[in-house]
Design a protein around this motif. Sequence first.
Motif, PDB file in Angstrom:
ATOM      1  N   ILE A 195      33.749  45.929  29.917  1.00 34.50           N
ATOM      2  CA  ILE A 195      33.849  45.791  31.371  1.00 34.50           C
ATOM      3  C   ILE A 195      32.479  46.138  31.937  1.00 34.50           C
ATOM      4  O   ILE A 195      31.791  47.026  31.429  1.00 34.50           O
ATOM      5  N   SER A 196      32.050  45.435  32.975  1.00 38.59           N
ATOM      6  CA  SER A 196      30.774  45.778  33.608  1.00 38.59           C
ATOM      7  C   SER A 196      30.935  47.073  34.391  1.00 38.59           C
ATOM      8  O   SER A 196      32.024  47.400  34.879  1.00 38.59           O
ATOM      9  N   VAL A 197      29.862  47.837  34.510  1.00 39.07           N
ATOM     10  CA  VAL A 197      29.941  49.076  35.272  1.00 39.07           C
ATOM     11  C   VAL A 197      30.281  48.778  36.726  1.00 39.07           C
ATOM     12  O   VAL A 197      30.995  49.561  37.390  1.00 39.07           O
ATOM     13  N   THR A 198      29.832  47.649  37.239  1.00 41.14           N
ATOM     14  CA  THR A 198      30.164  47.259  38.612  1.00 41.14           C
ATOM     15  C   THR A 198      31.667  47.156  38.796  1.00 41.14           C
ATOM     16  O   THR A 198      32.243  47.681  39.763  1.00 41.14           O
ATOM     17  N   ASP A 199      32.334  46.486  37.859  1.00 43.51           N
ATOM     18  CA  ASP A 199      33.783  46.323  37.960  1.00 43.51           C
ATOM     19  C   ASP A 199      34.520  47.622  37.657  1.00 43.51           C
ATOM     20  O   ASP A 199      35.585  47.879  38.231  1.00 43.51           O
ATOM     21  N   HIS A 200      33.985  48.427  36.763  1.00 43.76           N
ATOM     22  CA  HIS A 200      34.644  49.703  36.466  1.00 43.76           C
ATOM     23  C   HIS A 200      34.666  50.590  37.709  1.00 43.76           C
ATOM     24  O   HIS A 200      35.704  51.177  38.055  1.00 43.76           O
ATOM     25  N   ALA A 202      34.395  49.627  40.820  1.00 44.25           N
ATOM     26  CA  ALA A 202      35.249  48.998  41.822  1.00 44.25           C
ATOM     27  C   ALA A 202      36.721  49.207  41.502  1.00 44.25           C
ATOM     28  O   ALA A 202      37.544  49.432  42.397  1.00 44.25           O
ATOM     29  N   ALA A 203      37.066  49.155  40.216  1.00 41.36           N
ATOM     30  CA  ALA A 203      38.454  49.350  39.806  1.00 41.36           C
ATOM     31  C   ALA A 203      38.918  50.769  40.118  1.00 41.36           C
ATOM     32  O   ALA A 203      40.058  50.981  40.574  1.00 41.36           O
ATOM     33  N   MET A 204      38.074  51.762  39.876  1.00 42.11           N
ATOM     34  CA  MET A 204      38.464  53.134  40.190  1.00 42.11           C
ATOM     35  C   MET A 204      38.698  53.306  41.685  1.00 42.11           C
ATOM     36  O   MET A 204      39.675  53.949  42.100  1.00 42.11           O
ATOM     37  N   GLN A 205      37.836  52.723  42.502  1.00 41.02           N
ATOM     38  CA  GLN A 205      38.042  52.810  43.948  1.00 41.02           C
ATOM     39  C   GLN A 205      39.311  52.080  44.367  1.00 41.02           C
ATOM     40  O   GLN A 205      40.055  52.553  45.236  1.00 41.02           O
ATOM     41  N   PHE A 206      39.575  50.946  43.750  1.00 44.05           N
ATOM     42  CA  PHE A 206      40.787  50.177  44.017  1.00 44.05           C
ATOM     43  C   PHE A 206      42.026  51.007  43.676  1.00 44.05           C
ATOM     44  O   PHE A 206      43.004  51.044  44.443  1.00 44.05           O
ATOM     45  N   LEU A 218      41.024  49.408  31.945  1.00 41.21           N
ATOM     46  CA  LEU A 218      39.809  49.066  32.679  1.00 41.21           C
ATOM     47  C   LEU A 218      38.918  48.272  31.736  1.00 41.21           C
ATOM     48  O   LEU A 218      37.980  48.785  31.121  1.00 41.21           O
ATOM     49  N   THR A 219      39.275  47.000  31.619  1.00 40.69           N
ATOM     50  CA  THR A 219      38.568  46.048  30.768  1.00 40.69           C
ATOM     51  C   THR A 219      38.474  44.732  31.517  1.00 40.69           C
ATOM     52  O   THR A 219      39.274  44.464  32.414  1.00 40.69           O
ATOM     53  N   HIS A 273      45.400  43.011  37.052  1.00 37.95           N
ATOM     54  CA  HIS A 273      45.711  41.652  37.508  1.00 37.95           C
ATOM     55  C   HIS A 273      46.948  41.645  38.387  1.00 37.95           C
ATOM     56  O   HIS A 273      46.962  41.035  39.469  1.00 37.95           O
ATOM     57  N   GLU A 274      47.991  42.309  37.941  1.00 35.62           N
ATOM     58  CA  GLU A 274      49.238  42.326  38.705  1.00 35.62           C
ATOM     59  C   GLU A 274      49.072  43.006  40.056  1.00 35.62           C
ATOM     60  O   GLU A 274      49.751  42.657  41.025  1.00 35.62           O
ATOM     61  N   ALA A 275      48.157  43.961  40.131  1.00 34.78           N
ATOM     62  CA  ALA A 275      47.918  44.676  41.386  1.00 34.78           C
ATOM     63  C   ALA A 275      47.006  43.911  42.335  1.00 34.78           C
ATOM     64  O   ALA A 275      46.820  44.330  43.484  1.00 34.78           O
ATOM     65  N   GLY A 276      46.388  42.815  41.868  1.00 32.20           N
ATOM     66  CA  GLY A 276      45.541  42.003  42.725  1.00 32.20           C
ATOM     67  C   GLY A 276      44.076  42.360  42.716  1.00 32.20           C
ATOM     68  O   GLY A 276      43.331  41.927  43.615  1.00 32.20           O
ATOM     69  N   PHE A 277      43.622  43.096  41.702  1.00 41.49           N
ATOM     70  CA  PHE A 277      42.203  43.428  41.633  1.00 41.49           C
ATOM     71  C   PHE A 277      41.381  42.187  41.313  1.00 41.49           C
ATOM     72  O   PHE A 277      41.742  41.393  40.443  1.00 41.49           O
ATOM     73  N   GLU A 278      40.249  42.017  41.997  1.00 43.54           N
ATOM     74  CA  GLU A 278      39.356  40.881  41.792  1.00 43.54           C
ATOM     75  C   GLU A 278      38.105  41.334  41.053  1.00 43.54           C
ATOM     76  O   GLU A 278      37.354  42.188  41.533  1.00 43.54           O
ATOM     77  N   PHE A 279      37.882  40.766  39.881  1.00 46.76           N
ATOM     78  CA  PHE A 279      36.693  41.107  39.099  1.00 46.76           C
ATOM     79  C   PHE A 279      35.461  40.384  39.625  1.00 46.76           C
ATOM     80  O   PHE A 279      35.522  39.195  39.951  1.00 46.76           O
TER      81      PHE A 279
END
Length: 293
Positions: A195-200, A202-206, A218-219, A273-279
């Motif tokens: 996973i890119s650090v950018t997406d990691h 963002a995922a934690m904030q999400f 978180l992949t 994905h199910e929660a709607g996170f956008e990579f």
Amino acid sequence: MKVVAAGVSGFLGRGLTQALTTAGHQVIRLVRSEPTGPDESLWNPHSGDLDSSVFDGADAVVNLCGAPTAFHRWTREYKHQLLSSRVNPTRTLAAECARLGVPVLLNASAVGYYGACGTEIVTENAPPGDSFLAQLCVQWEDATAPAREADVRVVLLRTGLVLGMDGDLLKLTSLLTRLWAGGRLGSGDQYYPWISVTDHLAAMQFLLTNPVHGPANLTAPYPVTNAEYTKELGKQLHRPTPWIVPEFALRIALGEFADELVDGRRAVPAVLHEAGFEFAHRTLPEALAAELR
């Protein structure tokens, strides 16, 4: 939002702290040395000593504590450190969340939970493996029980290989590739859930604000094999990657940790994905192009 954060001295923690403060949130960092400002609070994660007042009004706790697993020989002493540096802080913070009514706990974990999976696609519903790292993750996640039993929304961050130039993986592999020493590890057929650090970040904030609970991988959506990663990194850096590091050489150099480099985990982010996170970076070429800039 007020967030109490522990184990944030590493590159993921520093990035998360900066992202949250830039967005206008308050972050109180739990530190083990003398605090240097009002945004730090002294604690001892092993004895449980801390200032409970820092949790007043907290909307969430983020726990990223844990000694590094990568590129160390897993001696008996270091295995004990890997376990205690994760379980003790987690148990302390979970108990504080339960006692003080903090509504959310984001707790680090790892895709190592699944053990060696070969080419099988694994989601968060897959059972744990039986390797040392898998069982370490089981105990790590189990330490959040006090919070879960108190109806705290606990998210277990099963993190893959994070690609960022401040992180060990990309820093090391890009350096070797630039020095014309890039190559695959063993067969190269093992899957790497990156996973890119950018997406990691963002995922934690999400996950701080979305009603997800339990494990979350978180992949990125498309894990690649070690050979594919090596080839793409060479392409991005305009270097050939012809070398092969045999498994026996890895085991001589790294001992038991070598198993984690040659065993595959084709983990995918079903919960995100199910929660709607956008990579931002769904594919490896996109991620490497962004992070190598």
